[in-house]
Design an enzyme around this catalytic site. Structure first.
Site, PDB file in Angstrom:
ATOM      1  N   ARG A 121       0.959  -1.174  -0.183  1.00  0.00           N
ATOM      2  CA  ARG A 121      -0.077   0.013   0.221  1.00  0.00           C
ATOM      3  C   ARG A 121       0.844   1.173   0.106  1.00  0.00           C
ATOM      4  NH1 ARG A 121      -4.233  -1.351   4.495  1.00  0.00           N
ATOM      5  NH2 ARG A 121      -5.773   0.160   3.523  1.00  0.00           N
ATOM      6  N   ASP A 130      -5.903  -0.940  -4.714  1.00  0.00           N
ATOM      7  CA  ASP A 130      -6.065  -1.116  -3.109  1.00  0.00           C
ATOM      8  C   ASP A 130      -7.470  -1.551  -2.686  1.00  0.00           C
ATOM      9  OD1 ASP A 130      -5.856  -1.314  -0.348  1.00  0.00           O
ATOM     10  OD2 ASP A 130      -4.881   0.677  -0.113  1.00  0.00           O
ATOM     11  N   SER A 133      -8.490  -0.495   1.150  1.00  0.00           N
ATOM     12  CA  SER A 133      -8.931   0.855   1.176  1.00  0.00           C
ATOM     13  C   SER A 133     -10.476   1.089   0.646  1.00  0.00           C
ATOM     14  CB  SER A 133      -7.777   1.638   0.616  1.00  0.00           C
ATOM     15  OG  SER A 133      -6.789   1.535   1.449  1.00  0.00           O
TER      16      SER A 133
END
Length: 384
Positions: A121, A130, A133
């Site tokens: 990340r 990601d 997230s």
């Protein structure tokens, strides 16, 4: 080259790995796409929408596997589906690698499996891939709405002819992506928000969103150690952990709503709220345990159930909040996968046909190498 989408095939999961918009993007890149019939139904993406986007519809997961070189999924493949894999195929999804019992099967079949949770990340080029997230952001938002629905009073302060309604006191434990979104959402609803995290560096983020940081005494030496590692690799002293627990215990005793977000990949979630603290909380207060599916931050929480303690505290075991926002969470997840899949193909030459794609699997690549848990008949995942 064909990409397949299989159904999540479990009652608690409404998301789908690729959406019709994602299919359009992949088609423009030169891929063909086949989706298991009904895979997107729970997220309000009907088969007809996929067909309009250019995808083929298959009647079963086995048919998808038989046709596809790349298979996309939300979670790990069901065991009976994994048995249909063949050498050279690629599986991409949130595979829960440290708990996954099928990695040996993937390796034996000669499949390359990419676990999206392992994305580095800190890499700027990886941000649009990601999945943790993108899903946590929505989960933090929805967790506050779940709490508001369970709580028997309003969030904001009201001035009425019958008296003043006090604002709700909300405590957020864990200030990652989900925690920060929970703070922002609770503030927008008018609550008074406090937050705590093991990382002292999170204080500025909390305060920037209008929350109050639950301050814990920390020595200058320990503060420097935490700052030097960004907080993530910092191992706090026993005294700091003890002091933080005391501060959090006091805040929870006065809270109306508590949202816990702490999870550790590959391990059981840390226990943040114990029975002794629950006994001090007010009747009618609500806890949303976002880690209920991985052991729980709250003692006594049960995945996908809401229980009420003897003292009248409601504990919501929110094991899969992103699935409650299936249409949007699927859309973001699909975008993450599309961005990752583009790293797996060779750039087309000037004289190549529009659909002339070839794979470029490179375990030395900082993204592919980090995500690959099986490749070349080997399990690549280091044990934790």
């Amino acid at each position: 080259m064909k990409i397949g989408v299989i159904s999540a095939d479990i009652a608690s999961e409404s998301r789908v790995a690729l959406t019709p918009d994602a299919v359009k993007k992949l088609r423009k890149l030169g891929f063909e796409v086949v989706i298991q019939s009904g895979a997107g139904q729970a997220a309000y993406y009907a088969d007809a929408l996929y067909q309009a986007a250019g995808a083929d519809i298959a009647s079963s997961s086995a048919e998808v596997i038989a046709q596809s070189q790349i298979i996309t999924t939300i979670h790990d493949l069901p065991a009976e589906v994994a048995e249909h894999l063949s050498a050279g195929q690629i599986v991409v999804g949130m595979l829960d690698p440290y708990r996954n019992t099928q990695l040996d099967t993937y390796a034996a079949k000669g499949a390359t499996a990419f676990a999206m949770e392992l994305l580095p990340r800190t890499l700027s080029r990886a941000q649009n891939m990601d999945v943790l997230s993108s899903q946590a952001n929505l989960a933090g938002y929805k967790a506050v709405l779940l709490a508001a629905n369970e709580y028997s009073r309003p969030f904001p302060m009201f001035m009425t002819s019958a008296g003043t309604v006090k604002p709700a006191k909300v405590v957020i434990l864990g200030v990652g992506v989900a925690g920060l979104q929970a703070i922002a959402t609770a503030k927008r609803l008018g609550a008074v928000v406090e937050a705590s995290d093991l990382r002292p560096a999170a204080k500025e983020q909390v305060e920037s969103l209008g929350g109050k940081w639950l301050d814990v005494p920390i020595s200058d030496d320990e503060a420097q150690k935490a700052k030097a590692t960004g907080g993530y690799a910092w191992t706090p002293s026993e005294q700091y952990i003890k002091d933080q627990a005391a501060v959090v215990d006091k805040a929870l005793s006065n809270a109306d709503i508590v949202i816990t977000t702490a999870q550790i990949p590959g391990r059981n979630a840390p226990r943040l709220v114990h029975a002794a603290t629950l006994a001090k909380m007010k009747a009618g207060s609500v806890l949303i345990d976002m880690a209920a599916g991985t052991g729980g931050n709250v003692e006594g929480s049960v995945p996908n159930e809401t229980i009420t303690t003897e003292s009248g505290v409601r504990i919501v075991g929110a094991a899969n909040i992103p699935s409650m926002l299936a249409a949007q969470s699927s859309d973001l997840y699909a975008n993450n996968l599309v961005n990752f899949i583009t790293t797996l193909i060779e750039p087309a030459g000037d004289d190549a046909a529009a659909n002339d794609l070839s794979l470029n699997l490179d375990m030395e690549d900082e993204i592919q190498g980090a995500l690959a848990v099986t490749h070349d008949n080997q399990v690549r995942l280091a044990k934790r």
